[in-house]
Structure formats: structure tokens, C-alpha cells
Write a protein that holds these residues in place. Structure first.
Motif, PDB file in Angstrom:
ATOM      1  N   THR A  70      51.426  41.681  34.394  1.00 35.67           N
ATOM      2  CA  THR A  70      51.509  42.950  35.363  1.00 35.67           C
ATOM      3  C   THR A  70      52.574  44.075  34.586  1.00 35.67           C
ATOM      4  O   THR A  70      53.562  43.470  34.062  1.00 35.67           O
ATOM      5  CB  THR A  70      52.104  42.827  36.799  1.00 35.67           C
ATOM      6  OG1 THR A  70      53.121  42.153  36.681  1.00 35.67           O
ATOM      7  CG2 THR A  70      50.739  41.900  37.496  1.00 35.67           C
ATOM      8  N   THR A  80      49.573  48.063  36.066  1.00 33.92           N
ATOM      9  CA  THR A  80      48.443  47.765  35.475  1.00 33.92           C
ATOM     10  C   THR A  80      48.461  46.050  35.539  1.00 33.92           C
ATOM     11  O   THR A  80      49.507  45.595  35.179  1.00 33.92           O
ATOM     12  CB  THR A  80      48.396  48.024  34.111  1.00 33.92           C
ATOM     13  OG1 THR A  80      48.539  49.416  33.972  1.00 33.92           O
ATOM     14  CG2 THR A  80      47.196  47.439  33.093  1.00 33.92           C
ATOM     15  N   ARG A  82      46.487  42.393  34.235  1.00 38.98           N
ATOM     16  CA  ARG A  82      45.580  41.968  33.540  1.00 38.98           C
ATOM     17  C   ARG A  82      45.604  40.506  33.688  1.00 38.98           C
ATOM     18  O   ARG A  82      46.464  39.793  33.794  1.00 38.98           O
ATOM     19  CB  ARG A  82      46.104  42.083  31.941  1.00 38.98           C
ATOM     20  CG  ARG A  82      45.986  43.523  31.435  1.00 38.98           C
ATOM     21  CD  ARG A  82      46.421  43.619  29.809  1.00 38.98           C
ATOM     22  NE  ARG A  82      46.457  44.994  29.590  1.00 38.98           N
ATOM     23  CZ  ARG A  82      47.734  45.608  29.578  1.00 38.98           C
ATOM     24  NH1 ARG A  82      48.756  44.993  30.052  1.00 38.98           N
ATOM     25  NH2 ARG A  82      48.060  46.834  29.252  1.00 38.98           N
ATOM     26  N   GLU A  87      41.177  43.962  33.346  1.00 43.96           N
ATOM     27  CA  GLU A  87      42.200  44.767  33.454  1.00 43.96           C
ATOM     28  C   GLU A  87      41.832  45.783  34.702  1.00 43.96           C
ATOM     29  O   GLU A  87      40.905  46.356  34.799  1.00 43.96           O
ATOM     30  CB  GLU A  87      42.534  45.360  32.207  1.00 43.96           C
ATOM     31  CG  GLU A  87      43.750  46.405  32.169  1.00 43.96           C
ATOM     32  CD  GLU A  87      43.992  47.223  30.980  1.00 43.96           C
ATOM     33  OE1 GLU A  87      44.304  48.275  30.735  1.00 43.96           O
ATOM     34  OE2 GLU A  87      43.866  46.371  29.945  1.00 43.96           O
ATOM     35  N   SER A  89      43.791  48.962  37.098  1.00 45.33           N
ATOM     36  CA  SER A  89      45.281  50.072  37.297  1.00 45.33           C
ATOM     37  C   SER A  89      45.093  50.626  38.572  1.00 45.33           C
ATOM     38  O   SER A  89      44.080  50.625  39.167  1.00 45.33           O
ATOM     39  CB  SER A  89      45.393  51.005  36.085  1.00 45.33           C
ATOM     40  OG  SER A  89      45.335  50.442  34.911  1.00 45.33           O
TER      41      SER A  89
END
Length: 199
Positions: A70, A80, A82, A87, A89
Motif C-alpha cells: 500500500t 494505491t 497492490r 492494483e 487506487s
């Protein structure tokens, strides 16, 4: 910290903190062993040096690319996440904590009865339970929901995290700091020292 499960050895956990010019970084390595499968888990947290809000967080085995990441970018106003190749946001509208920064932040509550913290998965509720004495060290007891974890923080300086209890699929895993039992009168000396430092 020594890990145990049902009173049996379950591994070790090591915390390392480093101050940078603009951040506090923490590395937590957990090596499960004993009654648990031998697995290593490495967590990295980069935090604001005063508020301890998370700036970035990664989690993995310490050898390969982190399995979870993060990043909290205050300039762009985005958070964001992942996980593997995925991924996503979303707007960053408030300060967030990660699993490591949250535990360190609890050290600053000084016995506060209730508190809340924002995590990537939602809001965490913190409730203070009756104090507990661990090897002669009076500790604040905090209960975290969701997750049903317990965190025991030393009341006197330096406010160490003395014990963690975290439910898992195997049962509740307990992590304890191995410290000598406090000498009689040491707690009062610690309180006097803390008061002098606060002045």
C-alpha cells in the motif's frame, strides 16, 4: 518476541525501528516454527515520524517481491493497493494506519478508553480493557476489532509492546517480550522519570 500457541513454542518475531529524516521505518520479521509450519513473514512500514500515520507498507516473505503493498501519496491524494498483479487506487481522504504502524500508534494512547483508526480494509475500533501486570511491568490492555486482537503496552517509559495476542486459523498466537522481572520500586522510578521527561 517469542511466539507460542497453546503454551508451546511457535516461533519468533523481531522488530527493528529506524529514524530517517522525514519518516520512521519499521521492519517486522516473523519466523514461524515449532508447532507451526516454518514460514517467514516480513512486514515493512514507513510512517510519519510524529503522527505514525502510514506512508507506505509492504508484506511478503522477504525474498521475493512483496505479496501486498500500500502507498499513501498525500501529494496526489491517492491510496494505491497492490496484491500480486492486481492494483487499485482510491482517494486518500484521511490518515491511515497499516498493521505495524497501528501497533506502534497504540503506544501513544496513554490509557485512552476508546479510539478509532482507519486501515485499508476499514475502520478499527480500539477499546481499553482492565490493566494487566506482566512480569512486574504494569500494562495497558487494548482490544482491537475487527480481528479480536489484544495488545499490551507498558504504562511506564519506554512504553514497550509487551504482549500481542492474534487469532489465527491455528488458534490464538501469543507474542511475548522476554524481559527480566521488574525490581520492586522500579515502576515508581519509571513514573518519576516519565514525569520529568514530560516537563
Amino acid at each position: 518476541m517469542t511466539l507460542s500457541l497453546g503454551g508451546r513454542f511457535a516461533g519468533e518475531q523481531t522488530w527493528q525501528l529506524h529514524h530517517e529524516r522525514s519518516a520512521l521505518t519499521a521492519r517486522v520479521q516473523t519466523d514461524f516454527a515449532g508447532v507451526l509450519p516454518e514460514i517467514r513473514r516480513v512486514q515493512h512500514s514507513r510512517m510519519h515520524p510524529r503522527s505514525l500515520a502510514s506512508l507506505a507498507y509492504t508484506e511478503g516473505d522477504g525474498r521475493n517481491r512483496p505479496s501486498f503493498e500500500t502507498n499513501f501519496d498525500r501529494r496526489s491524494g491517492l491510496m494505491t493497493l497492490r496484491q500480486g498483479r492486481d492494483e487499485a487506487s482510491q482517494p486518500l481522504t484521511t490518515e491511515h494506519h497499516d498493521p505495524v504502524s497501528l501497533i506502534l500508534w497504540l503506544r501513544t494512547l496513554q490509557g485512552q478508553e476508546r479510539a478509532t483508526a482507519h486501515l485499508t480494509g476499514g475502520r478499527a475500533l480500539i477499546q481499553r480493557l482492565p490493566d494487566l501486570d506482566i512480569d512486574g511491568h504494569p500494562c495497558y490492555t487494548y482490544f482491537l476489532r475487527p480481528g479480536n486482537a489484544y495488545v499490551y503496552v507498558e504504562q511506564n517509559h519506554p512504553h514497550r509492546v509487551m504482549r500481542l495476542i492474534q487469532p489465527t486459523d491455528f488458534g490464538p498466537i501469543e507474542a511475548n517480550v522476554g524481559l527480566p522481572r521488574a525490581r520492586p520500586g522500579a515502576n515508581e522510578k519509571g513514573r518519576r522519570r516519565s514525569r520529568r521527561e514530560e516537563r
